[in-house]
Design a protein around this motif. Structure first.
Motif, PDB file in Angstrom:
ATOM      1  N   ALA A  28      31.366 100.966  12.139  1.00 60.98           N
ATOM      2  CA  ALA A  28      32.230 100.125  12.762  1.00 60.98           C
ATOM      3  C   ALA A  28      33.584 100.973  12.640  1.00 60.98           C
ATOM      4  O   ALA A  28      34.562 100.940  13.487  1.00 60.98           O
ATOM      5  CB  ALA A  28      32.520  98.954  11.958  1.00 60.98           C
ATOM      6  N   GLY A  29      33.723 101.965  11.713  1.00 61.37           N
ATOM      7  CA  GLY A  29      35.034 102.580  11.524  1.00 61.37           C
ATOM      8  C   GLY A  29      35.170 103.737  12.719  1.00 61.37           C
ATOM      9  O   GLY A  29      36.042 104.504  12.797  1.00 61.37           O
ATOM     10  N   LEU A  30      34.008 103.971  13.513  1.00 61.09           N
ATOM     11  CA  LEU A  30      33.953 104.837  14.575  1.00 61.09           C
ATOM     12  C   LEU A  30      34.756 104.389  15.906  1.00 61.09           C
ATOM     13  O   LEU A  30      34.916 105.162  16.748  1.00 61.09           O
ATOM     14  CB  LEU A  30      32.653 105.426  14.992  1.00 61.09           C
ATOM     15  CG  LEU A  30      31.763 106.188  13.670  1.00 61.09           C
ATOM     16  CD1 LEU A  30      30.469 106.269  14.353  1.00 61.09           C
ATOM     17  CD2 LEU A  30      32.631 107.315  13.257  1.00 61.09           C
ATOM     18  N   VAL A  31      34.902 102.895  15.735  1.00 60.45           N
ATOM     19  CA  VAL A  31      35.441 102.233  16.930  1.00 60.45           C
ATOM     20  C   VAL A  31      36.876 102.243  16.974  1.00 60.45           C
ATOM     21  O   VAL A  31      37.615 102.055  15.895  1.00 60.45           O
ATOM     22  CB  VAL A  31      34.846 100.908  16.905  1.00 60.45           C
ATOM     23  CG1 VAL A  31      35.457 100.225  18.334  1.00 60.45           C
ATOM     24  CG2 VAL A  31      33.119 100.887  17.093  1.00 60.45           C
ATOM     25  N   GLY A  32      37.593 102.594  18.113  1.00 61.07           N
ATOM     26  CA  GLY A  32      39.027 102.536  18.157  1.00 61.07           C
ATOM     27  C   GLY A  32      39.650 104.041  18.117  1.00 61.07           C
ATOM     28  O   GLY A  32      38.995 104.906  17.882  1.00 61.07           O
ATOM     29  N   ASP A  33      40.920 103.775  18.278  1.00 64.87           N
ATOM     30  CA  ASP A  33      41.972 105.065  18.108  1.00 64.87           C
ATOM     31  C   ASP A  33      41.012 106.184  19.000  1.00 64.87           C
ATOM     32  O   ASP A  33      41.117 107.456  18.642  1.00 64.87           O
ATOM     33  CB  ASP A  33      41.564 105.682  16.610  1.00 64.87           C
ATOM     34  CG  ASP A  33      42.782 106.889  16.458  1.00 64.87           C
ATOM     35  OD1 ASP A  33      43.722 106.832  17.218  1.00 64.87           O
ATOM     36  OD2 ASP A  33      42.496 107.546  15.464  1.00 64.87           O
ATOM     37  N   THR A  34      41.092 105.789  20.244  1.00 66.30           N
ATOM     38  CA  THR A  34      40.659 106.646  21.543  1.00 66.30           C
ATOM     39  C   THR A  34      41.654 107.365  21.998  1.00 66.30           C
ATOM     40  O   THR A  34      42.790 107.045  21.924  1.00 66.30           O
ATOM     41  CB  THR A  34      39.602 105.695  22.552  1.00 66.30           C
ATOM     42  OG1 THR A  34      40.541 104.790  23.016  1.00 66.30           O
ATOM     43  CG2 THR A  34      38.471 105.277  21.649  1.00 66.30           C
ATOM     44  N   PRO A  35      41.231 108.594  22.643  1.00 67.41           N
ATOM     45  CA  PRO A  35      42.423 109.404  23.072  1.00 67.41           C
ATOM     46  C   PRO A  35      42.962 108.859  24.387  1.00 67.41           C
ATOM     47  O   PRO A  35      42.561 108.263  25.087  1.00 67.41           O
ATOM     48  CB  PRO A  35      41.876 110.878  23.210  1.00 67.41           C
ATOM     49  CG  PRO A  35      40.360 110.459  23.310  1.00 67.41           C
ATOM     50  CD  PRO A  35      40.123 109.365  22.619  1.00 67.41           C
ATOM     51  N   VAL A  36      44.091 109.641  24.749  1.00 71.53           N
ATOM     52  CA  VAL A  36      44.714 109.291  26.114  1.00 71.53           C
ATOM     53  C   VAL A  36      44.863 110.546  26.735  1.00 71.53           C
ATOM     54  O   VAL A  36      45.403 111.661  26.009  1.00 71.53           O
ATOM     55  CB  VAL A  36      46.078 108.664  25.832  1.00 71.53           C
ATOM     56  CG1 VAL A  36      46.877 108.593  27.281  1.00 71.53           C
ATOM     57  CG2 VAL A  36      45.817 107.141  25.402  1.00 71.53           C
ATOM     58  N   LEU A  37      44.611 110.817  27.881  1.00 72.89           N
ATOM     59  CA  LEU A  37      44.462 112.047  28.655  1.00 72.89           C
ATOM     60  C   LEU A  37      45.273 111.878  30.171  1.00 72.89           C
ATOM     61  O   LEU A  37      45.132 110.903  30.602  1.00 72.89           O
ATOM     62  CB  LEU A  37      43.139 112.435  29.049  1.00 72.89           C
ATOM     63  CG  LEU A  37      42.697 113.675  29.911  1.00 72.89           C
ATOM     64  CD1 LEU A  37      43.249 114.935  29.000  1.00 72.89           C
ATOM     65  CD2 LEU A  37      41.449 113.637  30.386  1.00 72.89           C
ATOM     66  N   TRP A  38      46.014 112.772  30.473  1.00 79.46           N
ATOM     67  CA  TRP A  38      46.759 113.042  31.709  1.00 79.46           C
ATOM     68  C   TRP A  38      45.876 113.316  32.791  1.00 79.46           C
ATOM     69  O   TRP A  38      45.283 114.517  32.816  1.00 79.46           O
ATOM     70  CB  TRP A  38      48.033 113.828  31.570  1.00 79.46           C
ATOM     71  CG  TRP A  38      48.753 114.170  32.759  1.00 79.46           C
ATOM     72  CD1 TRP A  38      48.762 115.212  33.495  1.00 79.46           C
ATOM     73  CD2 TRP A  38      49.722 113.054  33.602  1.00 79.46           C
ATOM     74  NE1 TRP A  38      49.727 115.099  34.654  1.00 79.46           N
ATOM     75  CE2 TRP A  38      50.222 113.734  34.597  1.00 79.46           C
ATOM     76  CE3 TRP A  38      50.139 111.749  33.000  1.00 79.46           C
ATOM     77  CZ2 TRP A  38      51.156 113.148  35.226  1.00 79.46           C
ATOM     78  CZ3 TRP A  38      51.205 111.127  33.776  1.00 79.46           C
ATOM     79  CH2 TRP A  38      51.515 111.712  34.927  1.00 79.46           C
ATOM     80  N   ILE A  39      45.951 112.614  33.964  1.00 78.62           N
ATOM     81  CA  ILE A  39      45.151 113.063  35.133  1.00 78.62           C
ATOM     82  C   ILE A  39      46.162 113.211  36.029  1.00 78.62           C
ATOM     83  O   ILE A  39      46.853 112.473  36.707  1.00 78.62           O
ATOM     84  CB  ILE A  39      44.071 111.740  35.340  1.00 78.62           C
ATOM     85  CG1 ILE A  39      43.174 111.609  34.480  1.00 78.62           C
ATOM     86  CG2 ILE A  39      43.753 112.229  36.976  1.00 78.62           C
ATOM     87  CD1 ILE A  39      42.153 112.645  34.216  1.00 78.62           C
ATOM     88  N   GLY A  40      46.325 114.465  36.726  1.00 86.83           N
ATOM     89  CA  GLY A  40      47.193 115.264  37.588  1.00 86.83           C
ATOM     90  C   GLY A  40      46.542 115.910  38.809  1.00 86.83           C
ATOM     91  O   GLY A  40      45.423 115.536  39.131  1.00 86.83           O
ATOM     92  N   GLU A  41      47.066 116.706  39.397  1.00 86.82           N
ATOM     93  CA  GLU A  41      46.417 117.622  40.411  1.00 86.82           C
ATOM     94  C   GLU A  41      45.134 118.193  39.932  1.00 86.82           C
ATOM     95  O   GLU A  41      45.082 118.533  38.557  1.00 86.82           O
ATOM     96  CB  GLU A  41      47.627 118.666  40.570  1.00 86.82           C
ATOM     97  CG  GLU A  41      48.709 118.180  41.361  1.00 86.82           C
ATOM     98  CD  GLU A  41      49.660 119.301  41.770  1.00 86.82           C
ATOM     99  OE1 GLU A  41      49.195 120.025  42.553  1.00 86.82           O
ATOM    100  OE2 GLU A  41      50.778 119.535  41.151  1.00 86.82           O
ATOM    101  N   PRO A  42      44.283 118.370  40.608  1.00 83.27           N
ATOM    102  CA  PRO A  42      43.887 118.038  41.992  1.00 83.27           C
ATOM    103  C   PRO A  42      43.503 116.765  42.440  1.00 83.27           C
ATOM    104  O   PRO A  42      43.766 116.406  43.502  1.00 83.27           O
ATOM    105  CB  PRO A  42      42.941 119.232  42.670  1.00 83.27           C
ATOM    106  CG  PRO A  42      41.967 119.133  41.470  1.00 83.27           C
ATOM    107  CD  PRO A  42      43.025 119.173  40.204  1.00 83.27           C
ATOM    108  N   PHE A  43      43.284 116.043  41.449  1.00 81.75           N
ATOM    109  CA  PHE A  43      42.972 114.475  41.882  1.00 81.75           C
ATOM    110  C   PHE A  43      43.980 113.684  42.300  1.00 81.75           C
ATOM    111  O   PHE A  43      43.766 112.885  43.247  1.00 81.75           O
ATOM    112  CB  PHE A  43      42.557 113.885  40.541  1.00 81.75           C
ATOM    113  CG  PHE A  43      41.969 112.614  40.628  1.00 81.75           C
ATOM    114  CD1 PHE A  43      40.683 112.235  41.295  1.00 81.75           C
ATOM    115  CD2 PHE A  43      42.600 111.382  40.555  1.00 81.75           C
ATOM    116  CE1 PHE A  43      40.001 110.885  41.602  1.00 81.75           C
ATOM    117  CE2 PHE A  43      42.084 110.129  40.713  1.00 81.75           C
ATOM    118  CZ  PHE A  43      40.709 110.066  41.351  1.00 81.75           C
TER     119      PHE A  43
END
Length: 384
Positions: A28-43
């Protein structure tokens, strides 16, 4: 002459772990604190982009959060007895979360699903000790979802001590996502627009309601699939899983949404595959649909608007569908470049939508016509 640079180590070995996750004694301790990533070019368009919350970094996906929370809360209230069986309907991701919760709290798990579940998911659920109960015929009006729910009722009658989380209507499904919202605030500081897929309504309601407490002017954009009844369209056969519904979950917080977008399967496939090719971070149907809408918002909203899209899972379970050429050719999903802009309708019931379409009038399909609550829901988006 080449010179080797000697690495510099912290004076105290303990400082090596300063930026690392702490060791855990339970999965259960593996759940949460997930990363945030920037999506830019070329998408996205040049100079524009959006942030993504990568819930696929949980062991099973975003619904690990709600499975653990619903099970823990039911145990505390005495609704789920020690060692009793958990029985629930799912298209996949919640099943993995319940398998995790069953292992953590010591409960056998039965997952009721349908032939659309990927073999990979069936195999994983079996490996984690869950029983998979398959329904073979869709309900004539409620589709596979209603057929699965009827089977859950039969299993509960056979096992009087068993417990069903009822993810579609359980308020604990909503409450489970407060930590996700808190993580976003800590990671990004300010959020102007939230883009979320809508299925049971849990993570959209739970995340948006908490974020709006921090940011009262937050724009909340719901993403549904064509053929889904959630926002008032008629039910139709749906290829996409993980978002949309052929029933009306009561956890959907209609008053929170400023607009809804319906996305078709070929459009979601294009977005998911393009993300994979150019940004590595991707997922399946829900991720593709959410990313397509966030991409458009990044181009059309002011450049300073901080947009966050929640990616519910990763790409692994979709290797045989979204990312499989024969499957996609069979279902005519390839070669459909989405339009630059969505179609627009003024009311969810104006017409049946079959491609990416946007509506800024939000209504609860089950609200009785003429009731004040229905008018409030309809005007919620326009008021902000």
């Amino acid at each position: 002459m080449n010179h080797l640079t000697t690495p510099v180590y912290p004076a105290s070995p303990a400082r090596l772990l300063a930026a690392a996750k702490r060791p855990v004694h339970t999965p259960a301790g593996l759940v949460g604190d997930t990363p945030v990533l920037w999506i830019g070019e070329p998408f996205t368009a040049a100079g524009r982009g959006f942030w993504t919350k990568l819930e696929g970094h949980n062991p099973g996906g975003i619904k690990d959060r709600t499975a653990l929370h619903m099970v823990r809360a039911a145990r505390e209230r005495g609704q789920l007895l020690p060692g009793a069986r958990i029985v629930e309907s799912t298209s996949g991701t919640l099943g993995l979360g319940l398998a995790l919760a069953g292992a953590v709290f010591g409960h056998p798990v039965t997952v009721v699903t349908d032939p659309g579940m990927e073999p990979l998911m069936t195999g994983l659920l079996g490996a984690y000790g869950s029983q998979v109960d398959l329904v073979h015929t869709p309900h004539p009006t409620g589709g596979w979802q209603q057929a699965r729910r009827h089977r859950v009722e039969e299993l509960l009658a056979l096992h009087p001590d068993a417990w069903c989380p009822d993810q579609y209507n359980n308020p604990d499904n909503v409450a489970a996502y407060a930590p996700l919202a808190h993580e976003l605030v800590a990671q990004l500081g300010r959020i102007d627009t939230l883009v979320v897929s809508v299925g049971t309504g849990g993570h959209s309601a739970g995340t948006a309601s908490v974020l709006r407490g921090y940011f009262p002017r937050l724009r909340v954009v719901g993403v549904d699939t064509t053929g889904s009844t959630i926002f008032g369209q008629p039910a139709a056969p749906r290829l996409m899983r993980g978002l949309g519904s052929s029933i009306h979950p009561r956890n959907v917080a209609y008053d929170l949404f400023d607009e809804v977008h319906w996305v078709a399967a070929p459009e979601a496939v294009w977005a998911a595959r393009t993300l994979a090719r150019h940004h590595y971070a991707t997922g399946g149907w829900s991720v593709g649909a959410v990313a397509l809408v966030a991409r458009w918002l990044a181009r059309t909203l002011p450049a300073e608007d901080r947009i966050v899209a929640v990616f519910p899972d990763g790409p692994q379970r979709y290797v045989g569908t979204v990312f499989d050429d024969p499957y996609c050719r069979e279902h005519r999903l390839l070669g459909h470049l989405p339009a630059d802009d969505p179609d627009e309708i003024t009311h969810p019931t104006d017409r049946v939508v079959t491609r990416w379409t946007r509506c800024t009038r939000i209504t609860d399909p089950l609200a009785t016509a003429g009731r004040p609550e229905a008018d409030e829901h309809a005007l919620a988006g326009a008021a902000r």
